[in-house]
Design a protein around this motif. Structure first.
Motif, PDB file in Angstrom:
ATOM      1  N   THR A 149       1.017 -35.445  42.683  1.00 25.30           N
ATOM      2  CA  THR A 149       1.469 -34.345  43.524  1.00 25.30           C
ATOM      3  C   THR A 149       1.754 -34.833  44.934  1.00 25.30           C
ATOM      4  OG1 THR A 149       0.180 -32.754  42.244  1.00 25.30           O
ATOM      5  CG2 THR A 149       0.854 -32.071  44.445  1.00 25.30           C
ATOM      6  N   PHE A 150       0.870 -35.674  45.468  1.00 23.60           N
ATOM      7  CA  PHE A 150       1.050 -36.170  46.824  1.00 23.60           C
ATOM      8  C   PHE A 150       2.289 -37.057  46.919  1.00 23.60           C
ATOM      9  CE2 PHE A 150       0.093 -39.214  50.277  1.00 23.60           C
ATOM     10  CZ  PHE A 150       0.023 -38.305  51.327  1.00 23.60           C
ATOM     11  N   LYS A 151       2.530 -37.843  45.884  1.00 18.21           N
ATOM     12  CA  LYS A 151       3.706 -38.720  45.888  1.00 18.21           C
ATOM     13  C   LYS A 151       4.985 -37.892  45.873  1.00 18.21           C
ATOM     14  CE  LYS A 151       5.381 -42.920  43.687  1.00 18.21           C
ATOM     15  NZ  LYS A 151       5.055 -43.969  42.703  1.00 18.21           N
ATOM     16  N   ALA A 152       4.998 -36.851  45.060  1.00 15.67           N
ATOM     17  CA  ALA A 152       6.172 -35.974  45.007  1.00 15.67           C
ATOM     18  C   ALA A 152       6.397 -35.292  46.356  1.00 15.67           C
ATOM     19  CB  ALA A 152       5.990 -34.929  43.907  1.00 15.67           C
ATOM     20  N   ASP A 163       7.673 -47.247  43.928  1.00 16.91           N
ATOM     21  CA  ASP A 163       8.227 -46.718  42.686  1.00 16.91           C
ATOM     22  C   ASP A 163       7.149 -46.656  41.609  1.00 16.91           C
ATOM     23  OD1 ASP A 163      10.743 -46.459  43.760  1.00 16.91           O
ATOM     24  OD2 ASP A 163      11.392 -48.460  43.123  1.00 16.91           O
ATOM     25  N   GLY A 164       7.306 -45.721  40.701  1.00 12.38           N
ATOM     26  CA  GLY A 164       6.340 -45.601  39.618  1.00 12.38           C
ATOM     27  C   GLY A 164       6.575 -44.326  38.836  1.00 12.38           C
ATOM     28  N   GLN A 179       1.837 -44.541  24.494  1.00 15.68           N
ATOM     29  CA  GLN A 179       2.646 -44.177  25.659  1.00 15.68           C
ATOM     30  C   GLN A 179       2.354 -45.101  26.839  1.00 15.68           C
ATOM     31  OE1 GLN A 179       3.061 -39.992  26.769  1.00 15.68           O
ATOM     32  NE2 GLN A 179       2.163 -39.407  24.815  1.00 15.68           N
ATOM     33  N   MET A 180       1.068 -45.361  27.069  1.00 12.27           N
ATOM     34  CA  MET A 180       0.709 -46.257  28.168  1.00 12.27           C
ATOM     35  C   MET A 180       1.219 -47.667  27.907  1.00 12.27           C
ATOM     36  SD  MET A 180      -0.685 -46.768  31.085  1.00 12.27           S
ATOM     37  CE  MET A 180      -1.740 -45.359  31.432  1.00 12.27           C
ATOM     38  N   GLN A 181       1.078 -48.136  26.673  1.00 12.73           N
ATOM     39  CA  GLN A 181       1.558 -49.470  26.329  1.00 12.73           C
ATOM     40  C   GLN A 181       3.068 -49.578  26.566  1.00 12.73           C
ATOM     41  OE1 GLN A 181       1.380 -50.537  22.130  1.00 12.73           O
ATOM     42  NE2 GLN A 181       0.889 -52.652  22.657  1.00 12.73           N
ATOM     43  N   SER A 182       3.788 -48.525  26.220  1.00 19.91           N
ATOM     44  CA  SER A 182       5.240 -48.525  26.414  1.00 19.91           C
ATOM     45  C   SER A 182       5.600 -48.615  27.897  1.00 19.91           C
ATOM     46  CB  SER A 182       5.832 -47.247  25.800  1.00 19.91           C
ATOM     47  OG  SER A 182       7.217 -47.176  26.035  1.00 19.91           O
ATOM     48  N   LEU A 183       4.877 -47.883  28.733  1.00 20.54           N
ATOM     49  CA  LEU A 183       5.132 -47.929  30.171  1.00 20.54           C
ATOM     50  C   LEU A 183       4.862 -49.318  30.734  1.00 20.54           C
ATOM     51  CD1 LEU A 183       3.554 -44.548  31.377  1.00 20.54           C
ATOM     52  CD2 LEU A 183       5.973 -45.156  31.384  1.00 20.54           C
ATOM     53  N   VAL A 184       3.730 -49.912  30.335  1.00 20.82           N
ATOM     54  CA  VAL A 184       3.377 -51.245  30.828  1.00 20.82           C
ATOM     55  C   VAL A 184       4.404 -52.267  30.384  1.00 20.82           C
ATOM     56  CG1 VAL A 184       1.669 -53.102  30.665  1.00 20.82           C
ATOM     57  CG2 VAL A 184       0.911 -50.742  30.974  1.00 20.82           C
ATOM     58  N   GLU A 185       4.822 -52.217  29.120  1.00 22.54           N
ATOM     59  CA  GLU A 185       5.800 -53.181  28.609  1.00 22.54           C
ATOM     60  C   GLU A 185       7.140 -53.033  29.324  1.00 22.54           C
ATOM     61  OE1 GLU A 185       5.768 -52.376  24.444  1.00 22.54           O
ATOM     62  OE2 GLU A 185       4.077 -53.723  24.039  1.00 22.54           O
ATOM     63  N   ARG A 186       7.488 -51.800  29.672  1.00 29.16           N
ATOM     64  CA  ARG A 186       8.743 -51.571  30.391  1.00 29.16           C
ATOM     65  C   ARG A 186       8.706 -52.255  31.763  1.00 29.16           C
ATOM     66  NH1 ARG A 186       9.806 -45.597  31.846  1.00 29.16           N
ATOM     67  NH2 ARG A 186       9.022 -45.402  29.721  1.00 29.16           N
ATOM     68  N   TYR A 187       7.559 -52.163  32.455  1.00 26.19           N
ATOM     69  CA  TYR A 187       7.441 -52.808  33.762  1.00 26.19           C
ATOM     70  C   TYR A 187       7.394 -54.325  33.624  1.00 26.19           C
ATOM     71  CZ  TYR A 187       6.900 -48.573  36.516  1.00 26.19           C
ATOM     72  OH  TYR A 187       7.140 -47.383  37.136  1.00 26.19           O
TER      73      TYR A 187
END
Length: 204
Positions: A149-152, A163-164, A179-187
């Motif tokens: 919320t604070f970032k938005a 970025d994130g 889902q978390m694994q997919s995000l980490v692999e994307r980065y």
């Protein structure tokens, strides 16, 4: 010249006011989670000589003498004899405000309560001391303590942020790990490894 001011001056620049530091450091403060040991003496190093610092647990005399030898901190300290992972300072003050009230009376200035975080308990503690509360409202504190919320909010104000993406754990679903694994692999896929680095285990 810059218009910036110190945090201490932002709390109070009035010599007739007494800043009362209650610098807790609890994880998950909205739930007052005391399962992680936390000290509350961070304010000792930043307090002025005419400020008041409240501690949860005994004052570390060696540390205090070292600070004072460098003209840092204050001799005005109220220490509640509680374990480091017990109640928050505001809870201790609400339960027994008299030690702090006596010190405020001795120092003879209008108190301004400066906690580390600001929820309804901090407002109650300030009221028990007859002090003004330095900090946001409880609702604003809880709202902006949420990182997503604070970032938005910062992005709306055009304040640069790292970025994130936000990821919400949902216990009722079984694909949180995927889902978390997919995000980490994307980065990780965006990282560039220098050509002279050996990625085999044991050497580089």
């Amino acid at each position: 010249m810059s218009d910036f001011q110190s945090i201490r001056t932002a709390i109070s620049g009035n010599s007739d006011e007494l800043v009362v530091y209650a610098a807790d450091n609890f994880s998950q403060f909205s739930r007052r989670d005391a399962t992680v040991t936390s000290k509350s003496d961070r304010a000792l190093a930043s307090a002025r000589a005419d400020d008041l610092v409240i501690l949860r647990g005994k004052l570390d005399q060696d540390y205090h003498r070292w600070l004072r030898s460098h003209c840092l901190g204050t001799d005005h300290v109220v220490a509640y004899n509680m374990p480091p992972n017990g109640k928050t300072l505001s809870e201790l003050i609400v339960a027994d405000p008299q030690p702090v009230q006596r010190k405020i009376s001795e120092m003879g200035r209008k108190p301004v309560y400066a906690p580390w975080f600001s929820t309804q308990m901090e407002a109650t503690a300030a009221e028990a001391l007859g002090a003004d509360l330095f900090g946001a409202t409880a609702s604003d504190t809880l709202k902006h303590n949420d990182k997503a919320t604070f970032k938005a909010f910062c992005q709306e104000l055009k304040v640069p942020v790292v970025d994130g993406v936000a990821f919400t754990m949902q216990p009722e679903k079984n694909d949180n790990f995927q889902q978390m694994q997919s995000l980490v692999e994307r980065y990780l896929s965006t990282l560039r490894i220098p050509a002279n680095v050996n990625t085999d285990s044991g050497s580089s």
